[in-house]
Design an enzyme around this catalytic site. Structure first.
Site, mmCIF file in Angstrom:
data_model
loop_
_atom_site.group_PDB
_atom_site.id
_atom_site.type_symbol
_atom_site.label_atom_id
_atom_site.label_comp_id
_atom_site.label_asym_id
_atom_site.label_seq_id
_atom_site.Cartn_x
_atom_site.Cartn_y
_atom_site.Cartn_z
ATOM 1 N N CYS A 190 0.831 -1.204 0.000
ATOM 2 C CA CYS A 190 0.000 0.000 0.000
ATOM 3 C C CYS A 190 0.869 1.259 0.000
ATOM 4 O O CYS A 190 0.541 2.260 -0.640
ATOM 5 C CB CYS A 190 -0.953 0.001 1.199
ATOM 6 S SG CYS A 190 -0.107 -0.211 2.763
ATOM 7 N N THR A 191 2.010 1.191 0.686
ATOM 8 C CA THR A 191 2.937 2.328 0.704
ATOM 9 C C THR A 191 3.501 2.560 -0.693
ATOM 10 O O THR A 191 3.546 3.691 -1.187
ATOM 11 C CB THR A 191 4.098 2.053 1.682
ATOM 12 O OG1 THR A 191 3.556 1.721 2.944
ATOM 13 C CG2 THR A 191 5.006 3.238 1.801
#
Ligand SMILES: [Zn+2]
Length: 415
Positions: A190-191
């Protein structure tokens, strides 16, 4: 690493070839007088032995131009030659009377008195560790000390390094402290996908998501050694970094992230090499108490070092001499056992092959390179242990690239 069938030549200037006045003076200071750090059983004497001459060097690698900045024995003319050969030639020419024998191929460890390793992976360290453990001789459960070959292991990662002394079967082995080696850091997806904060996040975004999506260069796999590929990733990473206001994306960092390179630092390597050589001297001469048993070194910011005693783990899968218990429900699937073997911090196997034993030798799962067996046994992964006919207290033999020996485990059913 002197051959066992020849005496470990540790003589101190006894009139053999190429001696000169005062050659061993610096070593005599350690061996001919007592001091606060000498071994309690050591008797200083002019007869004391010093200076090991017979060294065998094993390295299957060849010299790359990128090695020259930190591997002091190699010159531009040596690029492409085996590292072992060039290193041996260099030392033999420089140190009169020293005999370095190169092995640019795999070599049995059986014949050596002391082994010093400077390996580039945890798997290779575990293999060496397992090899030395397999050579131990136990008589009625008591370790025969003459079967112990000490292992002195050095390792560096950028500005950090460590040196340790392992007496296989007596002190903590590599696998006893496996939890010290953290698994490779991977950034959360997600980062990478939506909240990059570091230049590395931008490069990972391009490597993992953009490359397969945009299929540059005709859809080939990303090759970290191809400058055009790196250039492509670098440019796209730069664009993404600009978009998120992140600085620090460089061509060099791009290559480092793609190839997972941690830069080697010559000074760190030199400190660790010196620490390892000192430990060899202590063990070979018996004059001083060896490092007990783990030294860490860090010069990221200032200079910091300390030592501690890594403890043996009672249930070490490599050196404890007892089959470890694996606790699973009979309804667990074989895949869960496999996941445990690879994910458990104290096991960290890479591609385990599981065989039920001993009553019927039956291959449950094998990946490795034998594709045929993998296909035949793959269906077992989704079966439960009960369906596979495994019973409580069943022994499982597990082979993996992390050790030359097959490990025995005992399956313990939980209710
Ligand atoms: Zn151990």
């Amino acid at each position: 690493m002197a051959e066992k069938d020849e005496p470990m030549v540790v003589d101190g200037g006894n009139g053999r070839t190429c001696e000169w006045e005062g050659r061993w003076n610096h070593i005599k200071k350690f061996l001919e007088r007592s001091g606060p750090f000498t071994h309690p059983d050591f008797e200083p004497s002019t007869e004391a032995l010093s200076g090991f001459r017979n060294i065998h060097v094993v390295d299957m690698d060849t010299i790359d131009v990128s090695n020259l900045n930190r591997q002091f024995l190699f010159r531009p003319k040596d690029v492409g030659r085996p590292k072992a050969d060039v290193a041996a030639d260099f030392i033999n020419n420089r140190i009169p009377g020293c005999c370095v024998v190169p092995y640019p191929f795999e070599r049995n460890t059986l014949q050596f008195h002391i082994i010093v390793s400077g390996l580039d992976s945890v798997v290779a360290r575990r293999w060496m560790n397992g090899m030395l453990l397999s050579l131990l001789v136990y008589e009625d459960g008591v370790l025969n000390p003459s079967s112990i070959i000490p292992l002195i292991d050095g390792g560096t990662e950028g500005f950090k390094g460590n040196a340790r002394v392992i007496l296989p079967g007596m002190t903590a082995c590599i696998d006893c402290t496996l939890e010290l080696y953290p698994p490779q850091i991977n950034f959360p997806m997600c980062t990478i996908a939506s909240m990059p904060r570091l230049p590395e996040h931008c490069i990972e975004y391009v490597r993992i998501l953009l490359w397969p999506k945009e299929t540059p260069f005709g859809g080939v796999a990303l090759d970290g050694d191809d400058p055009e590929h790196i250039q492509w990733v670098y440019q796209r990473s730069l664009e993404r970094a600009t978009e998120f206001g992140i600085t620090g994306v460089t061509y060099r960092l791009t290559q480092g992230v793609v190839k997972r390179i941690i830069p080697a630092v010559a000074s760190t390597n030199a400190v660790i090499a010196a620490a390892c050589a000192t430990e060899v001297f202590k063990i070979a001469s018996s004059a001083y108490i060896p490092l007990n048993n783990y030294m860490v070194f860090n010069d990221v910011d200032g200079l910091y070092t300390y030592t501690f005693e890594a403890e043996r783990k009672e249930k070490c899968s490599a050196c404890s001499q007892v089959p470890l218990d694996l606790h699973f429900s009979p309804c667990s699937k074989l895949q869960e056992v496999l996941d445990h073997l690879t994910e458990c911090a104290s096991l960290q196997m890479k591609s385990p092959a599981i065989t039920a034993c001993p009553d019927e030798i039956r291959q449950l799962y094998k990946l490795l390179s034998v594709a045929l067996i993998e296909q035949r046994t793959r269906q077992n992964l989704s079966k439960t242990l009960k369906e596979l006919g495994l019973t409580d207290r069943q022994e499982l033999a597990i082979a993996d690239v992390t050790t030359p020996q097959t490990m025995l485990f005992r399956l313990c059913f939980t209710s």
